[in-house]
Design an enzyme around this catalytic site. Structure first.
Site, mmCIF file in Angstrom:
data_model
loop_
_atom_site.group_PDB
_atom_site.id
_atom_site.type_symbol
_atom_site.label_atom_id
_atom_site.label_comp_id
_atom_site.label_asym_id
_atom_site.label_seq_id
_atom_site.Cartn_x
_atom_site.Cartn_y
_atom_site.Cartn_z
ATOM 1 N N ILE A 158 20.253 29.483 -38.558
ATOM 2 C CA ILE A 158 21.566 29.499 -37.901
ATOM 3 C C ILE A 158 21.801 28.210 -37.121
ATOM 4 C CG2 ILE A 158 23.030 30.717 -36.245
ATOM 5 C CD1 ILE A 158 21.510 33.301 -37.041
ATOM 6 N N THR A 236 24.690 32.643 -29.117
ATOM 7 C CA THR A 236 24.881 33.702 -30.112
ATOM 8 C C THR A 236 23.536 34.263 -30.565
ATOM 9 O OG1 THR A 236 24.957 32.011 -31.851
ATOM 10 C CG2 THR A 236 27.077 32.809 -31.007
ATOM 11 N N SER A 237 22.471 33.993 -29.794
ATOM 12 C CA SER A 237 21.134 34.439 -30.213
ATOM 13 C C SER A 237 20.834 35.816 -29.623
ATOM 14 C CB SER A 237 20.077 33.407 -29.824
ATOM 15 O OG SER A 237 20.065 33.182 -28.428
ATOM 16 N N ARG A 238 20.205 35.857 -28.467
ATOM 17 C CA ARG A 238 19.943 37.104 -27.755
ATOM 18 C C ARG A 238 20.210 36.878 -26.282
ATOM 19 N NH1 ARG A 238 20.684 39.052 -31.754
ATOM 20 N NH2 ARG A 238 19.317 40.244 -33.155
ATOM 21 N N GLU A 267 22.761 43.864 -22.109
ATOM 22 C CA GLU A 267 23.755 44.409 -23.032
ATOM 23 C C GLU A 267 23.583 45.924 -23.211
ATOM 24 O OE1 GLU A 267 24.743 43.363 -27.661
ATOM 25 O OE2 GLU A 267 24.190 41.711 -26.342
ATOM 26 N N HIS A 285 29.226 40.973 -28.886
ATOM 27 C CA HIS A 285 28.181 40.890 -29.918
ATOM 28 C C HIS A 285 28.768 41.099 -31.316
ATOM 29 C CE1 HIS A 285 23.563 41.485 -30.527
ATOM 30 N NE2 HIS A 285 24.102 40.816 -31.524
#
Length: 333
Positions: A158, A236-238, A267, A285
């Site tokens: 990514i 946009t990972s974790r 989250e 997400h």
């Protein structure tokens, strides 16, 4: 086949069709919400296979309760919700869904970058509120993108796709990774640098590291203070790779210009204060949420599960050591 499987949340049709074609019993969480912990445990007992989401914690307790389960097929590229060593100890296969969401996730990183830099969400809200009274020279000025420096933290699939899409804006690319990315160096003239250099010199930093014990709070107060006051942070990972409390403080105090986030430390909860910041673009997400990507993820998760139940190697196996383990679980005939 007489297989009995459980799916913790309704998947897109291609994946569900594949499961129904090959399995005798396919039970699905009937609610359009996350399962409670007890609901999850109650429903995985006696199943041959389970399709999980990032919202389910697969740990020692789950492995013991899922006494017949051959595979936990995770519907995500990440698998930080799964205790892989524990699954391997119990002879259970773990799989994920990499590759199929690379383009969609990198697209989303760019969408966040543009949205926060050009103040798109902020100005949209302003216009809808009826506050626009005509063009003005000082109204909603944002940052420039073309010709600036893009920093990539984690130059895997990514991160590489994100970097490649910078060509249209003639950007300089820096990357920080444990391994050299010769492809990016050849195609873009990208330069591998240490983490501190990347945070000090980049105008945009896009985070693509996987989440593990070594990357929790990969971006904290120290890194945020290194960034330029005109720089933007994209994740946009974790969520837990960023110290969200420190980020809220940095955005409030103007240490950095803004942030675009699709994932969060706790989250689905947000750090208090984050939602009220105009210089943060926040999404729930949805980086992989395109029709094709979610369909492909569902198909791959189903293919992984079916392969394991057949006694074959799943296409995207996470724990290959389990294949030759003497206690590897197999469907009892």
């Amino acid at each position: 086949m007489g297989w009995n499987v459980y799916v913790t949340r309704l998947l897109p049709k291609p994946g569900m069709d594949l499961l129904h074609k090959h399995c005798e019993v396919v039970d699905v969480n009937p609610h359009d919400r996350m399962l409670t912990r007890q609901e999850f445990l109650d429903n995985i007992k006696g199943r041959d296979g389970v399709v999980t989401l990032l919202t389910e914690r697969v740990d020692e307790e789950a492995c013991q309760v899922a006494d017949k389960t051959v595979i936990f097929a995770n519907y995500a590229v990440g698998f930080n919700n799964v205790d892989v060593p524990t699954c391997t100890k119990h002879g259970i296969i773990v799989s994920n869904t990499p590759g199929v969401l690379t383009e969609a996730t990198s697209d989303m990183a760019w969408a966040l970058l543009f949205s926060v830099t050009r103040r798109i969400v902020e100005s949209d809200k302003f216009l809808r509120a009826g506050k626009y009274e005509g063009w003005a020279p000082m109204m909603f000025r944002g940052g420039d993108i073309a010709g600036r420096t893009l920093g990539i933290c984690g130059a895997g699939r990514i991160g590489t796709a994100m970097a490649m899409k910078s060509r249209g804006w003639n950007m300089k690319v820096l990357y920080c990774d444990l391994y050299r990315n010769e492809f990016l160096e050849k195609e873009l003239g990208a330069k591998q640098v240490d983490k501190d250099t990347l945070f000090k010199e980049s105008d945009f930093i896009s985070v693509h590291v996987s989440l593990d014990a070594g990357t929790k709070h990969y971006v904290g107060e120290r890194e945020l203070r290194m960034m330029k006051p005109t720089a933007y942070l994209i994740n946009t990972s974790r969520g837990p790779v960023i110290d969200e409390q420190a980020l809220v403080h940095a955005l409030r105090e103007g240490w950095i210009a803004g942030a675009g986030l699709d994932v969060y430390e706790y989250e689905p909860l947000l750090m208090p204060g984050l939602a009220g910041l105009d210089n943060a673009v926040i999404c729930p997400h949805v980086a992989s949420a395109t029709h094709k990507t979610r369909d492909d993820m569902a198909t791959l998760a189903a293919e992984n599960l079916i392969a394991a139940l057949k006694g074959e190697k799943p296409p995207t196996l996470v724990n290959p050591d389990v294949l030759n383990a003497p206690n590897r679980r197999k469907v009892k005939k």
